[in-house]
Motif scaffolding. Sequence first.
Motif, PDB file in Angstrom:
ATOM      1  N   GLU A 177       0.812  -1.274  -0.194  1.00  0.00           N
ATOM      2  CA  GLU A 177       0.025   0.080   0.109  1.00  0.00           C
ATOM      3  C   GLU A 177       0.913   1.441  -0.130  1.00  0.00           C
ATOM      4  OE1 GLU A 177      -3.653   2.110   2.535  1.00  0.00           O
ATOM      5  OE2 GLU A 177      -3.177  -0.013   2.832  1.00  0.00           O
ATOM      6  N   ASP A 178       1.921   1.345   0.831  1.00  0.00           N
ATOM      7  CA  ASP A 178       2.836   2.394   0.822  1.00  0.00           C
ATOM      8  C   ASP A 178       3.383   2.814  -0.570  1.00  0.00           C
ATOM      9  OD1 ASP A 178       1.991   2.855   3.588  1.00  0.00           O
ATOM     10  OD2 ASP A 178       4.034   1.983   4.308  1.00  0.00           O
ATOM     11  N   ALA A 179       3.827   1.703  -1.271  1.00  0.00           N
ATOM     12  CA  ALA A 179       4.693   1.990  -2.510  1.00  0.00           C
ATOM     13  C   ALA A 179       3.605   2.321  -3.411  1.00  0.00           C
ATOM     14  CB  ALA A 179       5.242   0.667  -2.836  1.00  0.00           C
ATOM     15  N   ALA A 180       2.271   1.550  -3.366  1.00  0.00           N
ATOM     16  CA  ALA A 180       1.300   2.102  -4.393  1.00  0.00           C
ATOM     17  C   ALA A 180       0.763   3.452  -4.276  1.00  0.00           C
ATOM     18  CB  ALA A 180       0.013   1.052  -4.071  1.00  0.00           C
ATOM     19  N   ARG A 181       0.772   3.856  -2.822  1.00  0.00           N
ATOM     20  CA  ARG A 181       0.357   5.286  -2.838  1.00  0.00           C
ATOM     21  C   ARG A 181       1.403   6.101  -3.289  1.00  0.00           C
ATOM     22  NH1 ARG A 181      -4.415   5.834  -0.684  1.00  0.00           N
ATOM     23  NH2 ARG A 181      -5.348   4.019   0.638  1.00  0.00           N
ATOM     24  N   GLU A 182       2.671   5.970  -3.101  1.00  0.00           N
ATOM     25  CA  GLU A 182       3.745   6.733  -3.535  1.00  0.00           C
ATOM     26  C   GLU A 182       3.575   6.767  -5.063  1.00  0.00           C
ATOM     27  OE1 GLU A 182       8.562   6.707  -3.966  1.00  0.00           O
ATOM     28  OE2 GLU A 182       7.538   4.960  -3.287  1.00  0.00           O
ATOM     29  N   ILE A 183       3.484   6.012  -5.876  1.00  0.00           N
ATOM     30  CA  ILE A 183       3.401   5.815  -7.267  1.00  0.00           C
ATOM     31  C   ILE A 183       2.115   6.507  -7.884  1.00  0.00           C
ATOM     32  CG2 ILE A 183       3.833   4.696  -9.465  1.00  0.00           C
ATOM     33  CD1 ILE A 183       5.913   2.775  -7.541  1.00  0.00           C
ATOM     34  N   TYR A 184       1.164   5.726  -7.508  1.00  0.00           N
ATOM     35  CA  TYR A 184      -0.463   5.878  -8.097  1.00  0.00           C
ATOM     36  C   TYR A 184      -1.213   6.858  -7.238  1.00  0.00           C
ATOM     37  CZ  TYR A 184       1.009   2.288 -11.265  1.00  0.00           C
ATOM     38  OH  TYR A 184       1.736   1.323 -12.152  1.00  0.00           O
ATOM     39  N   GLY A 185      -0.959   7.134  -5.966  1.00  0.00           N
ATOM     40  CA  GLY A 185      -1.883   7.909  -4.905  1.00  0.00           C
ATOM     41  C   GLY A 185      -1.592   9.217  -4.961  1.00  0.00           C
ATOM     42  N   SER A 186      -0.262   9.425  -4.894  1.00  0.00           N
ATOM     43  CA  SER A 186       0.008  11.072  -4.972  1.00  0.00           C
ATOM     44  C   SER A 186      -0.385  12.052  -5.885  1.00  0.00           C
ATOM     45  CB  SER A 186       1.555  11.093  -4.538  1.00  0.00           C
ATOM     46  OG  SER A 186       2.227  10.614  -5.571  1.00  0.00           O
ATOM     47  N   ASP A 187      -0.347  11.497  -7.237  1.00  0.00           N
ATOM     48  CA  ASP A 187      -0.815  12.538  -8.469  1.00  0.00           C
ATOM     49  C   ASP A 187      -1.820  11.703  -9.165  1.00  0.00           C
ATOM     50  OD1 ASP A 187      -0.667  13.861 -10.410  1.00  0.00           O
ATOM     51  OD2 ASP A 187       1.144  13.468 -11.273  1.00  0.00           O
ATOM     52  N   PRO A 188      -2.899  12.376  -9.142  1.00  0.00           N
ATOM     53  CA  PRO A 188      -4.086  11.663  -9.838  1.00  0.00           C
ATOM     54  C   PRO A 188      -3.929  11.748 -11.215  1.00  0.00           C
ATOM     55  CG  PRO A 188      -4.651  14.106  -9.078  1.00  0.00           C
ATOM     56  CD  PRO A 188      -3.425  13.711  -8.477  1.00  0.00           C
ATOM     57  N   ASP A 189      -2.768  12.440 -11.984  1.00  0.00           N
ATOM     58  CA  ASP A 189      -2.752  12.255 -13.353  1.00  0.00           C
ATOM     59  C   ASP A 189      -1.343  11.391 -13.747  1.00  0.00           C
ATOM     60  OD1 ASP A 189      -4.963  13.997 -13.902  1.00  0.00           O
ATOM     61  OD2 ASP A 189      -3.870  15.898 -14.118  1.00  0.00           O
ATOM     62  N   VAL A 190      -1.000  10.710 -12.766  1.00  0.00           N
ATOM     63  CA  VAL A 190       0.255   9.995 -13.062  1.00  0.00           C
ATOM     64  C   VAL A 190      -0.132   8.896 -14.275  1.00  0.00           C
ATOM     65  CG1 VAL A 190       0.008   8.486 -11.356  1.00  0.00           C
ATOM     66  CG2 VAL A 190       2.483   9.095 -12.316  1.00  0.00           C
ATOM     67  N   VAL A 191       0.911   8.802 -15.114  1.00  0.00           N
ATOM     68  CA  VAL A 191       0.802   7.642 -16.193  1.00  0.00           C
ATOM     69  C   VAL A 191       2.112   6.823 -15.835  1.00  0.00           C
ATOM     70  CG1 VAL A 191       0.401   7.200 -18.557  1.00  0.00           C
ATOM     71  CG2 VAL A 191      -0.330   9.400 -17.718  1.00  0.00           C
ATOM     72  N   THR A 192       1.801   5.453 -15.887  1.00  0.00           N
ATOM     73  CA  THR A 192       2.941   4.566 -16.036  1.00  0.00           C
ATOM     74  C   THR A 192       2.674   3.790 -17.126  1.00  0.00           C
ATOM     75  OG1 THR A 192       1.412   2.842 -14.667  1.00  0.00           O
ATOM     76  CG2 THR A 192       2.898   4.196 -13.312  1.00  0.00           C
ATOM     77  N   GLY A 193       4.056   3.100 -17.385  1.00  0.00           N
ATOM     78  CA  GLY A 193       4.168   2.084 -18.646  1.00  0.00           C
ATOM     79  C   GLY A 193       5.680   1.409 -18.608  1.00  0.00           C
ATOM     80  N   GLY A 194       6.073   1.045 -19.656  1.00  0.00           N
ATOM     81  CA  GLY A 194       7.275   0.275 -19.861  1.00  0.00           C
ATOM     82  C   GLY A 194       7.230  -1.214 -20.577  1.00  0.00           C
ATOM     83  N   ALA A 195       7.915  -2.026 -20.015  1.00  0.00           N
ATOM     84  CA  ALA A 195       7.687  -3.192 -20.769  1.00  0.00           C
ATOM     85  C   ALA A 195       8.037  -4.339 -19.794  1.00  0.00           C
ATOM     86  CB  ALA A 195       9.187  -3.135 -21.722  1.00  0.00           C
ATOM     87  N   PHE A 196       7.440  -5.510 -19.919  1.00  0.00           N
ATOM     88  CA  PHE A 196       7.401  -6.672 -19.096  1.00  0.00           C
ATOM     89  C   PHE A 196       8.638  -7.790 -19.260  1.00  0.00           C
ATOM     90  CE2 PHE A 196       2.723  -5.545 -19.230  1.00  0.00           C
ATOM     91  CZ  PHE A 196       2.542  -5.095 -17.880  1.00  0.00           C
ATOM     92  N   ALA A 197       9.120  -7.763 -20.665  1.00  0.00           N
ATOM     93  CA  ALA A 197      10.135  -8.544 -20.969  1.00  0.00           C
ATOM     94  C   ALA A 197      11.188  -8.745 -20.011  1.00  0.00           C
ATOM     95  CB  ALA A 197      10.453  -8.171 -22.318  1.00  0.00           C
ATOM     96  N   PRO A 198      11.800  -9.562 -19.584  1.00  0.00           N
ATOM     97  CA  PRO A 198      12.661  -9.769 -18.543  1.00  0.00           C
ATOM     98  C   PRO A 198      14.161  -9.408 -18.997  1.00  0.00           C
ATOM     99  CG  PRO A 198      11.970 -11.905 -18.789  1.00  0.00           C
ATOM    100  CD  PRO A 198      11.062 -11.032 -19.896  1.00  0.00           C
ATOM    101  N   LEU A 199      14.379  -8.343 -19.562  1.00  0.00           N
ATOM    102  CA  LEU A 199      15.400  -7.841 -20.430  1.00  0.00           C
ATOM    103  C   LEU A 199      16.604  -7.087 -19.323  1.00  0.00           C
ATOM    104  CD1 LEU A 199      13.958  -6.700 -23.961  1.00  0.00           C
ATOM    105  CD2 LEU A 199      14.860  -8.981 -23.167  1.00  0.00           C
TER     106      LEU A 199
END
Length: 406
Positions: free
Chosen positions: A115-137
């Motif tokens: 919950e703490d990490a989720a709030r840091e990334i997704y809960g602090s800024d309502p306009d935050v966008v995340t992305g990236g790549a799942f492949a384990p490179l």
Amino acid sequence: MASASAVGLWSAPVREARSRDEQQSPLEAAAALAPRIRAAAEETERQRRLSAELVHALASGGIFRMCVPRALGGGEVDPSTMIQAIETIAAADGAAGWSAMIGATSGVASAYLTEDAAREIYGSDPDVVTGGAFAPLGRATVVDGGYRVTGRWPFASGCEHCGWLMGGSVVLDGGQPRLLSSGTPDNRLMLFPAAAVRIIDTWDVAGLRGTGSHDIAVEDRFVPAARSLSLLTDRPCFGGPLYAFPVFGLLALGIAAVALGIARRAQGELIALARGKMLSTSRRLLAERPVIQAEVARAEAMLGAARAFLLETVDAAWERAQARGAIEVRERARLRLAATHATLASARAVDLAYGAGGGTAVYAASPLQRCFRDIHVATQHMMVAPATLELAGRILLGLEADTAML
């Protein structure tokens, strides 16, 4: 550019505008934004990214937070709503639809963080966008408190407008890959603030040019353990039926939504063209040719059937998730099958529209050529590749199958 009537037989119903202080649903937001997205499509393709204005509008409409838990201020919508919102955006512009899909489905990661990490990334800024790549490179070396990560990941769609980016990494302990109880390497997603990530301009491609799917890289970057997760072995930290859906299955559903939107646009563009284009060999409209009539009918049936199968399968799985809190392997196989089928059917429908458009379709000014290019990039994603049909078939036949990525 075709008129609004050119979106074909499935155009979304027109809704009355709401006051600014009244919350829109993602479906309403997508419908309201579609004209702006369509008008900006050529500029999006030239710039190879969405404008800051469109990103802000999509974020304000809750599009990027459709899969984020309500406890974090997200929408936590049902998958059918997600599909239809993305489809509407993709009908306006395939690249915008793809960018919306990546931002939305990447938000599922929030449910797997503490919950703490989720709030840091997704809960602090309502306009935050995340992305990236799942492949384990990447390589993530275990250190006190977390990992030191080095890696480079291609196909990071929308990376230029993301606040946080993630990259799949093989965990190394003592210089060797850490193994799970199954004997396979421990692969985890590592989340980085965007400022810590280098973007490498590589996205010079045929279609979906406006997604800005460049490579991203980090070098010896420390990642706290709380900012890592495994979509294969970790359990969601937030409840709710949405998180009973397989993560990779949700990604496949999102790709199918983009494909359906692109195909719906192509169908509408062909109808508009056929109603206005005179044949060079006669004084008849293109629409009066029997072969065009048959192609339009064939594409409409193909898309309608694929879309119905997709939504029927998703709604059935949603009911199971609500009732049981889990989706069985056979149901997961049907979800992937429906997504792959919808994507492939959409590509065939676009091919029909492009072919029927004749010489007009080859010009840069024709949306048909962009639909053609965009759909044939979407079909290349591994989540809707032909091998997924084989996997679904094995499961439906009752054979043993590797379901880790299902």
